[in-house]
Write a protein that holds these residues in place. Structure first.
Motif, short mmCIF file in Angstrom:
data_model
loop_
_atom_site.label_atom_id
_atom_site.label_comp_id
_atom_site.label_asym_id
_atom_site.label_seq_id
_atom_site.Cartn_x
_atom_site.Cartn_y
_atom_site.Cartn_z
N VAL A 1 -69.07 -7.83 -54.14
CA VAL A 1 -68.20 -7.10 -55.07
C VAL A 1 -68.81 -5.79 -55.53
CG1 VAL A 1 -67.15 -9.24 -55.88
CG2 VAL A 1 -69.11 -8.30 -57.11
N THR A 2 -70.09 -5.55 -55.24
CA THR A 2 -70.75 -4.32 -55.69
C THR A 2 -70.89 -3.29 -54.57
OG1 THR A 2 -72.04 -5.62 -57.26
CG2 THR A 2 -72.79 -3.39 -56.83
N LEU A 3 -71.29 -3.74 -53.39
CA LEU A 3 -71.57 -2.81 -52.30
C LEU A 3 -70.35 -2.50 -51.46
CD1 LEU A 3 -74.98 -4.29 -51.07
CD2 LEU A 3 -74.57 -2.56 -52.83
N PHE A 4 -69.30 -3.32 -51.56
CA PHE A 4 -68.13 -3.15 -50.69
C PHE A 4 -66.86 -3.09 -51.53
CE2 PHE A 4 -71.32 -5.69 -48.40
CZ PHE A 4 -71.60 -4.81 -47.35
N ASP A 5 -65.88 -2.44 -50.96
CA ASP A 5 -64.57 -2.34 -51.61
C ASP A 5 -63.53 -2.96 -50.68
OD1 ASP A 5 -62.60 -1.75 -53.38
OD2 ASP A 5 -62.45 0.38 -52.86
N PHE A 6 -62.76 -3.90 -51.19
CA PHE A 6 -61.73 -4.56 -50.39
C PHE A 6 -60.60 -4.96 -51.33
CE2 PHE A 6 -65.13 -7.42 -51.63
CZ PHE A 6 -64.48 -8.47 -52.24
N ARG A 7 -59.48 -5.28 -50.76
CA ARG A 7 -58.32 -5.64 -51.56
C ARG A 7 -58.60 -6.91 -52.36
NH1 ARG A 7 -52.36 -5.47 -49.04
NH2 ARG A 7 -53.20 -3.37 -48.71
N GLY A 8 -58.37 -6.84 -53.66
CA GLY A 8 -58.63 -7.98 -54.53
C GLY A 8 -60.03 -8.03 -55.09
N ARG A 9 -60.83 -6.97 -54.88
CA ARG A 9 -62.22 -6.99 -55.36
C ARG A 9 -62.28 -7.11 -56.88
NH1 ARG A 9 -66.34 -2.98 -56.72
NH2 ARG A 9 -64.79 -1.34 -56.52
N ARG A 10 -61.44 -6.38 -57.60
CA ARG A 10 -61.45 -6.45 -59.06
C ARG A 10 -61.12 -7.85 -59.55
NH1 ARG A 10 -64.42 -2.31 -60.78
NH2 ARG A 10 -63.71 -0.32 -59.92
N THR A 11 -60.21 -8.52 -58.87
CA THR A 11 -59.88 -9.89 -59.26
C THR A 11 -61.06 -10.83 -59.01
OG1 THR A 11 -57.56 -9.48 -58.74
CG2 THR A 11 -58.26 -11.77 -58.89
N GLY B 1 -75.09 -2.66 -59.29
CA GLY B 1 -74.10 -1.68 -59.73
C GLY B 1 -74.70 -0.44 -60.33
N GLU B 2 -75.90 -0.55 -60.90
CA GLU B 2 -76.50 0.61 -61.54
C GLU B 2 -77.12 1.59 -60.55
OE1 GLU B 2 -79.23 -1.20 -64.21
OE2 GLU B 2 -77.79 -1.36 -65.85
N ARG B 3 -77.52 1.12 -59.39
CA ARG B 3 -78.25 2.03 -58.51
C ARG B 3 -77.98 1.86 -57.03
NH1 ARG B 3 -84.86 2.75 -58.58
NH2 ARG B 3 -84.93 4.83 -57.69
N ALA B 4 -77.53 0.68 -56.61
CA ALA B 4 -77.50 0.36 -55.19
C ALA B 4 -76.59 1.30 -54.40
CB ALA B 4 -77.06 -1.09 -54.99
N ALA B 5 -75.36 1.55 -54.90
CA ALA B 5 -74.42 2.37 -54.14
C ALA B 5 -74.98 3.76 -53.90
CB ALA B 5 -73.09 2.45 -54.88
N HIS B 6 -75.66 4.32 -54.89
CA HIS B 6 -76.24 5.65 -54.75
C HIS B 6 -77.30 5.68 -53.65
CE1 HIS B 6 -77.35 9.66 -56.29
NE2 HIS B 6 -78.59 9.30 -56.06
N LEU B 7 -78.22 4.69 -53.68
CA LEU B 7 -79.29 4.67 -52.68
C LEU B 7 -78.77 4.24 -51.31
CD1 LEU B 7 -82.21 3.14 -54.75
CD2 LEU B 7 -81.74 5.54 -54.25
N MET B 8 -77.76 3.38 -51.28
CA MET B 8 -77.15 3.00 -50.00
C MET B 8 -76.52 4.22 -49.33
SD MET B 8 -77.11 -0.49 -49.24
CE MET B 8 -75.49 -0.98 -48.69
N GLU B 9 -75.89 5.07 -50.14
CA GLU B 9 -75.29 6.28 -49.58
C GLU B 9 -76.36 7.21 -49.03
OE1 GLU B 9 -72.37 9.10 -48.53
OE2 GLU B 9 -72.32 6.96 -48.96
N PRO C 1 -68.55 2.34 -53.02
CA PRO C 1 -68.74 1.19 -52.13
C PRO C 1 -68.02 1.37 -50.81
CG PRO C 1 -68.15 0.49 -54.36
CD PRO C 1 -67.97 1.97 -54.31
N GLN C 2 -68.56 0.74 -49.77
CA GLN C 2 -67.99 0.89 -48.44
C GLN C 2 -66.69 0.10 -48.32
OE1 GLN C 2 -70.76 0.47 -45.26
NE2 GLN C 2 -69.22 -0.11 -43.75
N GLN C 3 -65.68 0.73 -47.77
CA GLN C 3 -64.36 0.11 -47.63
C GLN C 3 -64.38 -0.92 -46.50
OE1 GLN C 3 -61.75 0.96 -49.68
NE2 GLN C 3 -60.55 -0.70 -48.79
N LEU C 4 -63.79 -2.10 -46.75
CA LEU C 4 -63.71 -3.16 -45.75
C LEU C 4 -62.24 -3.43 -45.43
CD1 LEU C 4 -66.30 -5.78 -47.05
CD2 LEU C 4 -66.66 -3.98 -45.35
N THR C 5 -61.96 -3.63 -44.15
CA THR C 5 -60.60 -3.97 -43.71
C THR C 5 -60.69 -5.04 -42.63
OG1 THR C 5 -60.66 -2.18 -42.07
CG2 THR C 5 -59.69 -1.67 -44.23
N GLY C 6 -59.56 -5.64 -42.33
CA GLY C 6 -59.49 -6.60 -41.23
C GLY C 6 -60.33 -7.83 -41.47
N TRP C 7 -61.05 -8.25 -40.42
CA TRP C 7 -61.82 -9.48 -40.50
C TRP C 7 -62.99 -9.35 -41.47
CZ3 TRP C 7 -66.98 -9.59 -39.27
CH2 TRP C 7 -67.48 -8.51 -38.53
#
Length: 551
Positions: A85-95, A170-178, A288-294
Motif C-alpha cells: 500500500v506504500t510503494l505501489f498504487d492500484f485500484r482500491g489501495r485507499r480502501t 511512507g516517509e522516505r521510501a518512495a523518494h529513494l525508490m524513485e 508510488p508505482q502504478q500497478l495494473t492487470g495481474w
C-alpha cells in the motif's frame, strides 16, 4: 539554598511519587519475592530448582517456538502489506489501507474461539466434508495446537508491524525508490536494497510489540492447552496453590518482556534516525508505482488475505450460530455482562485520565529529573503482562492477611472492584499518559509563559489554557483505556468480584465449556467495541497522509 530548593521540589513531587509507587507495586512485589523478607531465599531457590527439573523446560521451549514463529509470520505479513500500500498504487489501495487495520479490533482469544468452532472435528466444515464426500474421521489438523495458536497470533497481531512499517516507508521510501529507478535499478533490486533496509528498524519495533502481546496472552494459550509461561503462572497459583512458584515464573516472564522492550526502544530510536532527514515522499516526482492487470490482482491478494483471515472469516464464523437460532442466546444475562464491562471500563478510564493528566501537567510545569523519572516508572505498566500484575497484587495481599487479618485488606482487594481497577490502572495508565503527552507536545510553551505573566497559577493554567486544548487528547485517552479494559482477560478473570462477570470473562468461560455458539454474542460485542479506536486510527492516518502530500 540549593538543598532547600531540592527539598521543596521533592516535597512537591511527593504525590507523584506516591502515584508511581501505586502503579509499580505489582512489579516490585514480584521482584521482592526473591528476597529473604519476601518469603524468598532458600525456598525460592528450591522451587526454582524443582521447576527447572519438571515444567520449566517445557514452558521455555513452547514460549520460544511460539514467539519465533509468530515473529517471523507477523514480520512477513506486516511488511508485505505495508510495502503493497506504500510503494505501489492500484485500484482500491485507499480502501486496503484501513481494511488492514481491522484485525486490531479482534482480541486474539476471540479469533481462537471462532476458528475452533468452525474447523474442529464437530464443526460445520468437517461435518459438511464428511457428509458430501463420504469421508470418515478427522479431515483437518487439530486447531487447538501450537500451530493453531501461531496462526491466530500472526493474523491478529500483524497490524503492529504493518503500522510501523507503513509509516517508515511512507516517509522516505518512495523518494529513494524513485532515485534508484532513475539510476537504472530494476524494481526487484529497488525493493531489496532500498525499501526493505529502510523498513528494518520499524519492522523490528513492530515485531517486539507482537512478541510482547504474545508473551502476555492467556486466553489463546489456555484455551488451546499450550504450556507457556503465562498459563504456568496461573496453574501454579490457582491449581497448585503455590505463590512462590507463580512469582518465580512471573519474574522470568517479566525479564523476557524487559528484553523485548529494550529491543523495541532501540529499534524506535534507529527508526527516528533513519527518517529524520528524509525528503518528502509525497512530492510529485516520487509517486508510488502504478500497478495494473495481474500485478494489481497480486497486490489485492497480498492485502486482502490477511484481512479475510484475521477479521472477516472469524466474524463470519461467529455470526453463523447467531443467525441459526437467536432464541438460545443468553440475552437476559448479556445486558448484565455488558453493564459490568462498561462500569469497570468507565471507572478505570476516568481514573487513568485523571492520573495521566496530573503526571503530564507535572512534567510540563517542572521537567526535572525526579518528575521525568516518576513518569517513566508510571509508564512501564503497559509492557507488564496481566499475569504478572495479578501475582504482584496478590502477593502483598497474602502477606497482609498473614500479618494483620483485621485490616480487611484482602477482602477489599478481592471482594470489591478495588483490586481489579488497581490492576487496570497499572496496565493501562501508560496508554492515557502517552495520549496526553502527545497532546501537550502540540501546545506551544509560549502559551504557558504568557499565562504566567498574566498572573495565572497552576490550577488556572491547567483549567483555562491547557484543558481547552487537551479535550480531544483526553477523549482519545479515555476511549483507548475503556476499550483495553473491555478486552482485558487474565487480570479480570482472577480479580473480578463475585458475580461480576464481564464480556471477556464470559466469552472465555463459554468457549472453555464448548458452548461456542453462546460465546459468539459477547465475543462480537468485544469486536464492535474494538472497532471504534481502529476507525479513529484509520481517520488519523488518512489525515496525516493528506497533510504530508499537500506539504
Amino acid at each position: 539554598m540549593s538543598s532547600f530548593r531540592f527539598a521543596r521540589s521533592a516535597l512537591r513531587s511527593l504525590p507523584l511519587v506516591a502515584l508511581a509507587a501505586l502503579l509499580t507495586l505489582p512489579v516490585l512485589a514480584v521482584l521482592g519475592s526473591w528476597l529473604p523478607w519476601g518469603q524468598g531465599g532458600e525456598a525460592a531457590g528450591a522451587i526454582l530448582r524443582e521447576m527447572a527439573s519438571t515444567v520449566l523446560p517445557g514452558y521455555f521451549a513452547t514460549t520460544v517456538w511460539l514467539g519465533l514463529a509468530v515473529a517471523v509470520g507477523a514480520a512477513v505479513v506486516g511488511t508485505a502489506t505495508a510495502a503493497a500500500v506504500t510503494l505501489f498504487d492500484f485500484r482500491g489501495r485507499r480502501t486496503m489501507e484501513w481494511l488492514l487495520l481491522l484485525p486490531l479490533a479482534m482480541p486474539a482469544y476471540v479469533t481462537a474461539y471462532a476458528y475452533t468452532d468452525f474447523l474442529q472435528f464437530s464443526g460445520p466444515l468437517q461435518v459438511w466434508l464428511r457428509a458430501t464426500y463420504g469421508l470418515e474421521g478427522r479431515l483437518l489438523p487439530e486447531v487447538r495446537s501450537l500451530g493453531g495458536a501461531i496462526w491466530v497470533f500472526i493474523f491478529s497481531l500483524y497490524p503492529y508491524v504493518y503500522l510501523l512499517a507503513r509509516t517508515a516507508l511512507g516517509e522516505r521510501a518512495a523518494h529513494l525508490m524513485e532515485a534508484a529507478r532513475l539510476l537504472g535499478a530494476p524494481l526487484s533490486r529497488r525493493i531489496r536494497t532500498v525499501a526493505l533496509p529502510l523498513a528494518r528498524p520499524a519492522v523490528a519495533a513492530g515485531v517486539a510489540l507482537v512478541l510482547m502481546e504474545t508473551l502476555a496472552d492467556f486466553g489463546v494459550a489456555s484455551y488451546f492447552g499450550i504450556q507457556t509461561f503465562t498459563t504456568g503462572i496461573y496453574k501454579a497459583w490457582l491449581s497448585m496453590d503455590n505463590r512462590l512458584a507463580a512469582a518465580q515464573l512471573a519474574t522470568m516472564l517479566l525479564v523476557l518482556v524487559v528484553v523485548l522492550l529494550q529491543l523495541e526502544l532501540r529499534a524506535q530510536r534507529r527508526m527516528r534516525f533513519a527518517t529524520g532527514s528524509a525528503g518528502r515522499a509525497g512530492s510529485a516526482e516520487a509517486q508510488p508505482q502504478q500497478l495494473t492487470g495481474w500485478r494489481c490482482a497480486g497486490a489485492w491478494a497480498v492485502c486482502l488475505l490477511p484481512v479475510l483471515l484475521g477479521f472477516a472469516a472469524p466474524v463470519a464464523f461467529m455470526l453463523r450460530p447467531l443467525a441459526a437460532d437467536w432464541s438460545v442466546l443468553p440475552w437476559d444475562r448479556f445486558v448484565e455482562w455488558a453493564g459490568n464491562s462498561v462500569r469497570l471500563g468507565t471507572i478505570t478510564a476516568a481514573l487513568a485520565v485523571a492520573i495521566a493528566l496530573a503526571l503530564a501537567f507535572a512534567v510540563r510545569r517542572r521537567p526535572a529529573a525526579l518528575t521525568r523519572g516518576v513518569v517513566q516508572l508510571a509508564s512501564l505498566g503497559y509492557a507488564v503482562p496481566g499475569a504478572v500484575i495479578v501475582v504482584g497484587l496478590l502477593l502483598p495481599v497474602g502477606w497482609a492477611q498473614s500479618v494483620a487479618l483485621q485490616w480487611g485488606l484482602p477482602a477489599l482487594i478481592t471482594a470489591t472492584a478495588v483490586g481489579i481497577v488497581w490492576a487496570y490502572l497499572v496496565r493501562f495508565c501508560a496508554v492515557a499518559l502517552q495520549s496526553l503527552q502527545s497532546g501537550y507536545a502540540r501546545i506551544p510553551a509560549s502559551l504557558d509563559e504568557s499565562a504566567r505573566m498574566l498572573g495565572a497559577g497552576g490550577a488556572g493554567l491547567l483549567a483555562r489554557v491547557h484543558w481547552p486544548l487537551l479535550r480531544r487528547s483526553t477523549a482519545a485517552a479515555a476511549l483507548l483505556v475503556f476499550v483495553d479494559v473491555m478486552k482485558e482477560l487474565p487480570a479480570t478473570m482472577v480479580l473480578r468480584p463475585f458475580n461480576s462477570d464481564t464480556l471477556a470473562v464470559v466469552a472465555y468461560q463459554l468457549a472453555r465449556d464448548e458452548r461456542l455458539g453462546e460465546a459468539a454474542l459477547p465475543s462480537l460485542a468485544l469486536v464492535a467495541v474494538g472497532l471504534v479506536p481502529v476507525m479513529l486510527l484509520s481517520r488519523t492516518l488518512r489525515a496525516s497522509g493528506r497533510s504530508g502530500t499537500s506539504a
